[in-house]
Design a protein around this motif. Structure first.
Motif, PDB file in Angstrom:
ATOM      1  N   ASP A   1       8.059   1.373  -7.652  1.00  0.00           N
ATOM      2  CA  ASP A   1       9.067   1.428  -6.937  1.00  0.00           C
ATOM      3  C   ASP A   1      10.118   0.644  -7.937  1.00  0.00           C
ATOM      4  O   ASP A   1       9.795   0.110  -8.768  1.00  0.00           O
TER       5      ASP A   1
ATOM      6  N   THR B   1      11.765  -2.208  -7.578  1.00  0.00           N
ATOM      7  CA  THR B   1      11.575  -3.536  -7.660  1.00  0.00           C
ATOM      8  C   THR B   1      10.523  -3.887  -8.877  1.00  0.00           C
ATOM      9  O   THR B   1      10.657  -4.730  -9.596  1.00  0.00           O
TER      10      THR B   1
ATOM     11  N   LEU C   1      10.358  -5.805 -12.646  1.00  0.00           N
ATOM     12  CA  LEU C   1       9.729  -7.022 -12.729  1.00  0.00           C
ATOM     13  C   LEU C   1       8.456  -6.624 -13.820  1.00  0.00           C
ATOM     14  O   LEU C   1       8.340  -7.310 -14.652  1.00  0.00           O
ATOM     15  N   HIS C   2       7.915  -5.629 -13.684  1.00  0.00           N
ATOM     16  CA  HIS C   2       6.420  -5.480 -14.340  1.00  0.00           C
ATOM     17  C   HIS C   2       6.259  -4.012 -14.858  1.00  0.00           C
ATOM     18  O   HIS C   2       5.247  -3.950 -15.628  1.00  0.00           O
TER      19      HIS C   2
ATOM     20  N   GLY D   1      10.255   0.182  -0.357  1.00  0.00           N
ATOM     21  CA  GLY D   1      10.457   0.093   1.279  1.00  0.00           C
ATOM     22  C   GLY D   1       9.722   1.438   1.720  1.00  0.00           C
ATOM     23  O   GLY D   1       9.653   2.601   1.077  1.00  0.00           O
TER      24      GLY D   1
ATOM     25  N   VAL E   1       3.287   0.769   0.025  1.00  0.00           N
ATOM     26  CA  VAL E   1       3.936   2.083  -0.029  1.00  0.00           C
ATOM     27  C   VAL E   1       3.795   2.777  -1.243  1.00  0.00           C
ATOM     28  O   VAL E   1       3.783   4.199  -1.138  1.00  0.00           O
ATOM     29  N   VAL E   2       4.020   2.363  -2.307  1.00  0.00           N
ATOM     30  CA  VAL E   2       3.721   3.077  -3.552  1.00  0.00           C
ATOM     31  C   VAL E   2       2.293   3.586  -3.553  1.00  0.00           C
ATOM     32  O   VAL E   2       1.895   4.737  -4.048  1.00  0.00           O
TER      33      VAL E   2
ATOM     34  N   ASP F   1       0.067   4.290  -1.142  1.00  0.00           N
ATOM     35  CA  ASP F   1      -0.090   5.467  -0.044  1.00  0.00           C
ATOM     36  C   ASP F   1       0.732   6.725  -0.394  1.00  0.00           C
ATOM     37  O   ASP F   1       0.030   7.720  -0.195  1.00  0.00           O
TER      38      ASP F   1
ATOM     39  N   THR G   1       0.552  -4.465  -6.294  1.00  0.00           N
ATOM     40  CA  THR G   1       1.204  -5.579  -6.531  1.00  0.00           C
ATOM     41  C   THR G   1       1.505  -6.638  -5.511  1.00  0.00           C
ATOM     42  O   THR G   1       2.212  -7.495  -5.708  1.00  0.00           O
TER      43      THR G   1
ATOM     44  N   LEU H   1      -0.946  -7.856   0.388  1.00  0.00           N
ATOM     45  CA  LEU H   1      -1.336  -6.781   1.285  1.00  0.00           C
ATOM     46  C   LEU H   1      -2.016  -5.502   0.649  1.00  0.00           C
ATOM     47  O   LEU H   1      -3.139  -4.926   0.943  1.00  0.00           O
ATOM     48  N   SER H   2      -1.511  -4.920  -0.185  1.00  0.00           N
ATOM     49  CA  SER H   2      -2.102  -4.002  -1.110  1.00  0.00           C
ATOM     50  C   SER H   2      -3.508  -4.317  -1.874  1.00  0.00           C
ATOM     51  O   SER H   2      -4.311  -3.542  -1.869  1.00  0.00           O
TER      52      SER H   2
ATOM     53  N   ASP I   1      -6.027  -4.579   0.958  1.00  0.00           N
ATOM     54  CA  ASP I   1      -6.255  -3.802   1.917  1.00  0.00           C
ATOM     55  C   ASP I   1      -6.130  -2.351   1.689  1.00  0.00           C
ATOM     56  O   ASP I   1      -7.120  -1.524   1.308  1.00  0.00           O
TER      57      ASP I   1
ATOM     58  N   LYS J   1      -7.587   5.764   1.853  1.00  0.00           N
ATOM     59  CA  LYS J   1      -6.419   6.456   2.616  1.00  0.00           C
ATOM     60  C   LYS J   1      -5.169   6.370   2.057  1.00  0.00           C
ATOM     61  O   LYS J   1      -4.706   5.520   1.474  1.00  0.00           O
TER      62      LYS J   1
ATOM     63  N   LYS K   1     -14.020  -4.916   2.795  1.00  0.00           N
ATOM     64  CA  LYS K   1     -13.592  -3.566   2.813  1.00  0.00           C
ATOM     65  C   LYS K   1     -14.481  -2.480   2.168  1.00  0.00           C
ATOM     66  O   LYS K   1     -14.663  -1.617   2.595  1.00  0.00           O
TER      67      LYS K   1
ATOM     68  N   HIS L   1       4.755  -5.483   8.403  1.00  0.00           N
ATOM     69  CA  HIS L   1       3.380  -4.987   8.734  1.00  0.00           C
ATOM     70  C   HIS L   1       2.542  -6.101   9.124  1.00  0.00           C
ATOM     71  O   HIS L   1       1.826  -6.062  10.053  1.00  0.00           O
TER      72      HIS L   1
HETATM   73  N1  LIG Z   1      -3.770   3.057   2.998  1.00  0.00           N
HETATM   74  C1  LIG Z   1      -4.369   2.164   3.395  1.00  0.00           C
HETATM   75  O1  LIG Z   1      -5.420   1.845   3.993  1.00  0.00           O
HETATM   76  C2  LIG Z   1      -3.288   1.105   3.935  1.00  0.00           C
HETATM   77  C3  LIG Z   1      -3.857  -0.207   4.598  1.00  0.00           C
HETATM   78  C4  LIG Z   1      -2.699  -1.045   5.102  1.00  0.00           C
HETATM   79  C5  LIG Z   1      -1.376  -0.748   5.020  1.00  0.00           C
HETATM   80  N2  LIG Z   1      -1.155   0.473   4.161  1.00  0.00           N
HETATM   81  C6  LIG Z   1       0.295   0.438   4.089  1.00  0.00           C
HETATM   82  O2  LIG Z   1       0.888  -0.428   3.101  1.00  0.00           O
HETATM   83  C7  LIG Z   1       2.266  -0.241   3.557  1.00  0.00           C
HETATM   84  C8  LIG Z   1       2.846  -1.679   3.291  1.00  0.00           C
HETATM   85  O3  LIG Z   1       2.611  -2.291   2.011  1.00  0.00           O
HETATM   86  P1  LIG Z   1       3.162  -3.417   1.397  1.00  0.00           P
HETATM   87  O4  LIG Z   1       3.336  -4.690   2.442  1.00  0.00           O
HETATM   88  O5  LIG Z   1       2.679  -3.780  -0.046  1.00  0.00           O
HETATM   89  O6  LIG Z   1       4.653  -3.020   1.221  1.00  0.00           O
HETATM   90  P2  LIG Z   1       5.896  -2.267   0.064  1.00  0.00           P
HETATM   91  O7  LIG Z   1       4.847  -1.595  -0.805  1.00  0.00           O
HETATM   92  O8  LIG Z   1       6.965  -1.911   0.640  1.00  0.00           O
HETATM   93  O9  LIG Z   1       5.870  -3.774  -0.807  1.00  0.00           O
HETATM   94  C9  LIG Z   1       7.039  -4.924  -0.018  1.00  0.00           C
HETATM   95  C10 LIG Z   1       8.055  -5.094  -1.021  1.00  0.00           C
HETATM   96  O10 LIG Z   1       7.846  -5.778  -2.034  1.00  0.00           O
HETATM   97  C11 LIG Z   1       8.116  -5.511  -3.272  1.00  0.00           C
HETATM   98  N3  LIG Z   1       7.149  -5.801  -4.213  1.00  0.00           N
HETATM   99  C12 LIG Z   1       6.005  -5.226  -4.319  1.00  0.00           C
HETATM  100  N4  LIG Z   1       5.191  -5.870  -5.356  1.00  0.00           N
HETATM  101  C13 LIG Z   1       6.045  -6.803  -5.825  1.00  0.00           C
HETATM  102  C14 LIG Z   1       6.071  -7.829  -6.608  1.00  0.00           C
HETATM  103  N5  LIG Z   1       4.781  -8.027  -7.450  1.00  0.00           N
HETATM  104  N6  LIG Z   1       7.105  -8.698  -7.084  1.00  0.00           N
HETATM  105  C15 LIG Z   1       8.093  -8.611  -6.315  1.00  0.00           C
HETATM  106  N7  LIG Z   1       8.287  -7.483  -5.255  1.00  0.00           N
HETATM  107  C16 LIG Z   1       7.529  -6.601  -5.073  1.00  0.00           C
HETATM  108  C17 LIG Z   1       8.291  -4.125  -2.918  1.00  0.00           C
HETATM  109  O11 LIG Z   1       9.368  -3.539  -3.778  1.00  0.00           O
HETATM  110  C18 LIG Z   1       8.876  -3.755  -1.552  1.00  0.00           C
HETATM  111  O12 LIG Z   1      10.209  -4.314  -1.439  1.00  0.00           O
HETATM  112  C19 LIG Z   1       2.602   0.287   4.868  1.00  0.00           C
HETATM  113  O13 LIG Z   1       3.159   1.611   4.439  1.00  0.00           O
HETATM  114  C20 LIG Z   1       1.325   0.514   5.302  1.00  0.00           C
HETATM  115  O14 LIG Z   1       0.980   1.820   6.162  1.00  0.00           O
HETATM  116  C21 LIG Z   1      -1.999   1.156   4.046  1.00  0.00           C
END
Ligand SMILES: NC(=O)c1ccc[n+]([C@@H]2O[C@H](COP(=O)([O-])OP(=O)(O)OC[C@H]3O[C@@H](n4cnc5c(N)ncnc54)[C@H](O)[C@@H]3O)[C@@H](O)[C@H]2O)c1
Ligand SMILES: [Zn+2]
Length: 352
Positions: free
Chosen positions: A44, A46, A50-51, A74, A108-109, A111, A131, A134-135, A138, A144, A220, A255
């Motif tokens: 994405d 952002t 950065l990276h 997002g 997000v990226v 999935d 990055t 959460l990712s 999980d 998935k 996991k 989330h």
């Molecule tokens: N597939 C699965 O098993 C599973 C499990 C849990 C959640 N999810 C999904 O994951 C999504 C949420 O993921 P998320 O919380 O990572 O959200 P996200 O990917 O939207 O990232 C959150 C924000 O952080 C920014 N960002 C990401 N890495 C960064 C970094 N290193 N430095 C600065 N900014 C950074 C992104 O640009 C974004 O604005 C949801 O859509 C959820 O449904 C999937």
């Protein structure tokens, strides 16, 4: 410290490497080993800013010329429009069946790129380079993938990655609120795993993230090995998510924060119906507080406004919500709960 976790899935097995620095080089080494015909990095805006350059440079240094597809940051990118953008990027790059997608970003990226890879030419390989916290703990592990369509994750596919590289150095640029949200999933995993992962957090061990992330990835990986296609035990990973998803939609929470509230709720629910010892519940809640997670609702929420959202939950079988309930550290059950008990637990997590 052992920093690699193997996800055992027969011929679909893969390694999750958790490293402190050198992530792009680890990804590049993985790419070289997979010997793809072409590489497309999906990220994405952002993460790209950065990276992104470090990632592209490392892959180039490994002798590949990667293309890059950048989506809007997002949840809105986890959409039909978002996946079309990625597919068109793969088309423009001429990615063939021996090609590789690298998903560099948060959930997000992961999935979105994972789903695009699962469907492109009926499936090409993907490597996850998560990055966000959460990712890392999980979404990057377990295969998935999917996008939203009114409801979250309504369209998707199981598509295991060929490898995962989580570099804790990427977290240094993450918004503190996003890091805290990731701790919601860490809390969830520690409750489900019990034992050392839980006790590590209880001892205040959250500051050294490497063992914490490894604990989560190990748990996991074990669950996914036993139940890859979400037909049984994998449902436990939805601890806190039934109410969490509803609150995420209703209150616009992150989330992981919504999940934390959902966990505080099911802990009360489990105590309320006599399935969880109150002393253990207090230990669980105290770890949540130690992680600075929100455990009380920002405003009072009634069952009336929740009911339609709960019914929309994918896991609600024929309209009956089956709650994932903790029954101890490292143990859980799934059961319907009578409405008065739900009302009572909602009152327990109501604001001050
Ligand atoms: N597939 C699965 O098993 C599973 C499990 C849990 C959640 N999810 C999904 O994951 C999504 C949420 O993921 P998320 O919380 O990572 O959200 P996200 O990917 O939207 O990232 C959150 C924000 O952080 C920014 N960002 C990401 N890495 C960064 C970094 N290193 N430095 C600065 N900014 C950074 C992104 O640009 C974004 O604005 C949801 O859509 C959820 O449904 C999937
Ligand atoms: Zn989650």
């Amino acid at each position: 410290v052992e920093t690699t976790v193997r996800v055992e899935l027969g011929e679909r097995s893969y390694d999750v490497a958790v490293v402190r620095g050198g992530g792009p080089e680890r990804v590049a080494a993985l790419v070289r080993g997979l010997a793809p015909s072409g590489v497309v990095v999906v990220t994405d805006a952002t993460v790209a800013r950065l990276h992104g350059e470090a990632m592209l440079a490392a892959i180039r240094a490994a002798g590949r010329l990667p293309a890059q597809v950048v989506v809007v940051p997002g949840e809105s990118s986890k959409s039909v429009g978002g996946v079309e953008r990625v597919w068109r990027g793969l088309l423009a790059a001429g990615l063939d069946r021996q090609g590789l997608v690298v998903a560099h970003g948060g959930g997000v990226v992961g999935d979105l790129a994972g789903f695009a890879a699962a469907t492109w030419l009926r499936g090409v390989r993907v490597v996850h380079a998560p990055t966000t916290l959460l990712s890392m703990v999980d979404s990057a592990v377990g295969g998935k993938t999917g996008i939203d369509l009114d409801g979250k994750n309504l369209v998707g596919a199981f598509h295991q990655p060929s490898g995962v590289v989580a570099d804790l150095a990427w977290l240094e640029t993450l918004d503190p609120g996003e890091l805290r949200a990731g701790l919601g999933e860490v809390w969830k995993t520690a409750i489900l795993a019990g034992g050392e992962p839980f006790e590590r957090l209880e001892r205040g061990g959250r500051d050294d993230l490497l063992p914490v992330v490894l604990d989560c990835v190990r748990h996991k990986a074990a669950v996914v090995t036993r139940d890859e296609r979400d037909e049984g035990e994998r449902a436990s990973l939805n601890l806190g998510h039934t109410l969490g998803h509803a609150l995420e939609v209703m209150l616009g929470l992150r989330h992981g924060e919504a999940v934390a509230l959902g966990i505080a709720f099911v802990v009360r629910l489990a105590v309320g119906i006599g399935r969880l010892d109150a002393t253990v519940a207090e230990r669980i809640l105290s770890v949540g507080r130690g992680l600075d997670l929100p455990l009380a609702l920002p405003r009072r929420v009634g069952l009336g406004e929740l009911r339609p959202l709960l019914r929309r939950d994918k896991k609600a079988l024929a309209g009956e919500v089956r709650w994932i309930l903790p029954t101890g550290l490292g143990s859980w059950t799934q059961a319907p709960v009578p409405e008065p008990a739900i009302e009572a637990a909602l009152t327990d997590i109501a604001p001050g």
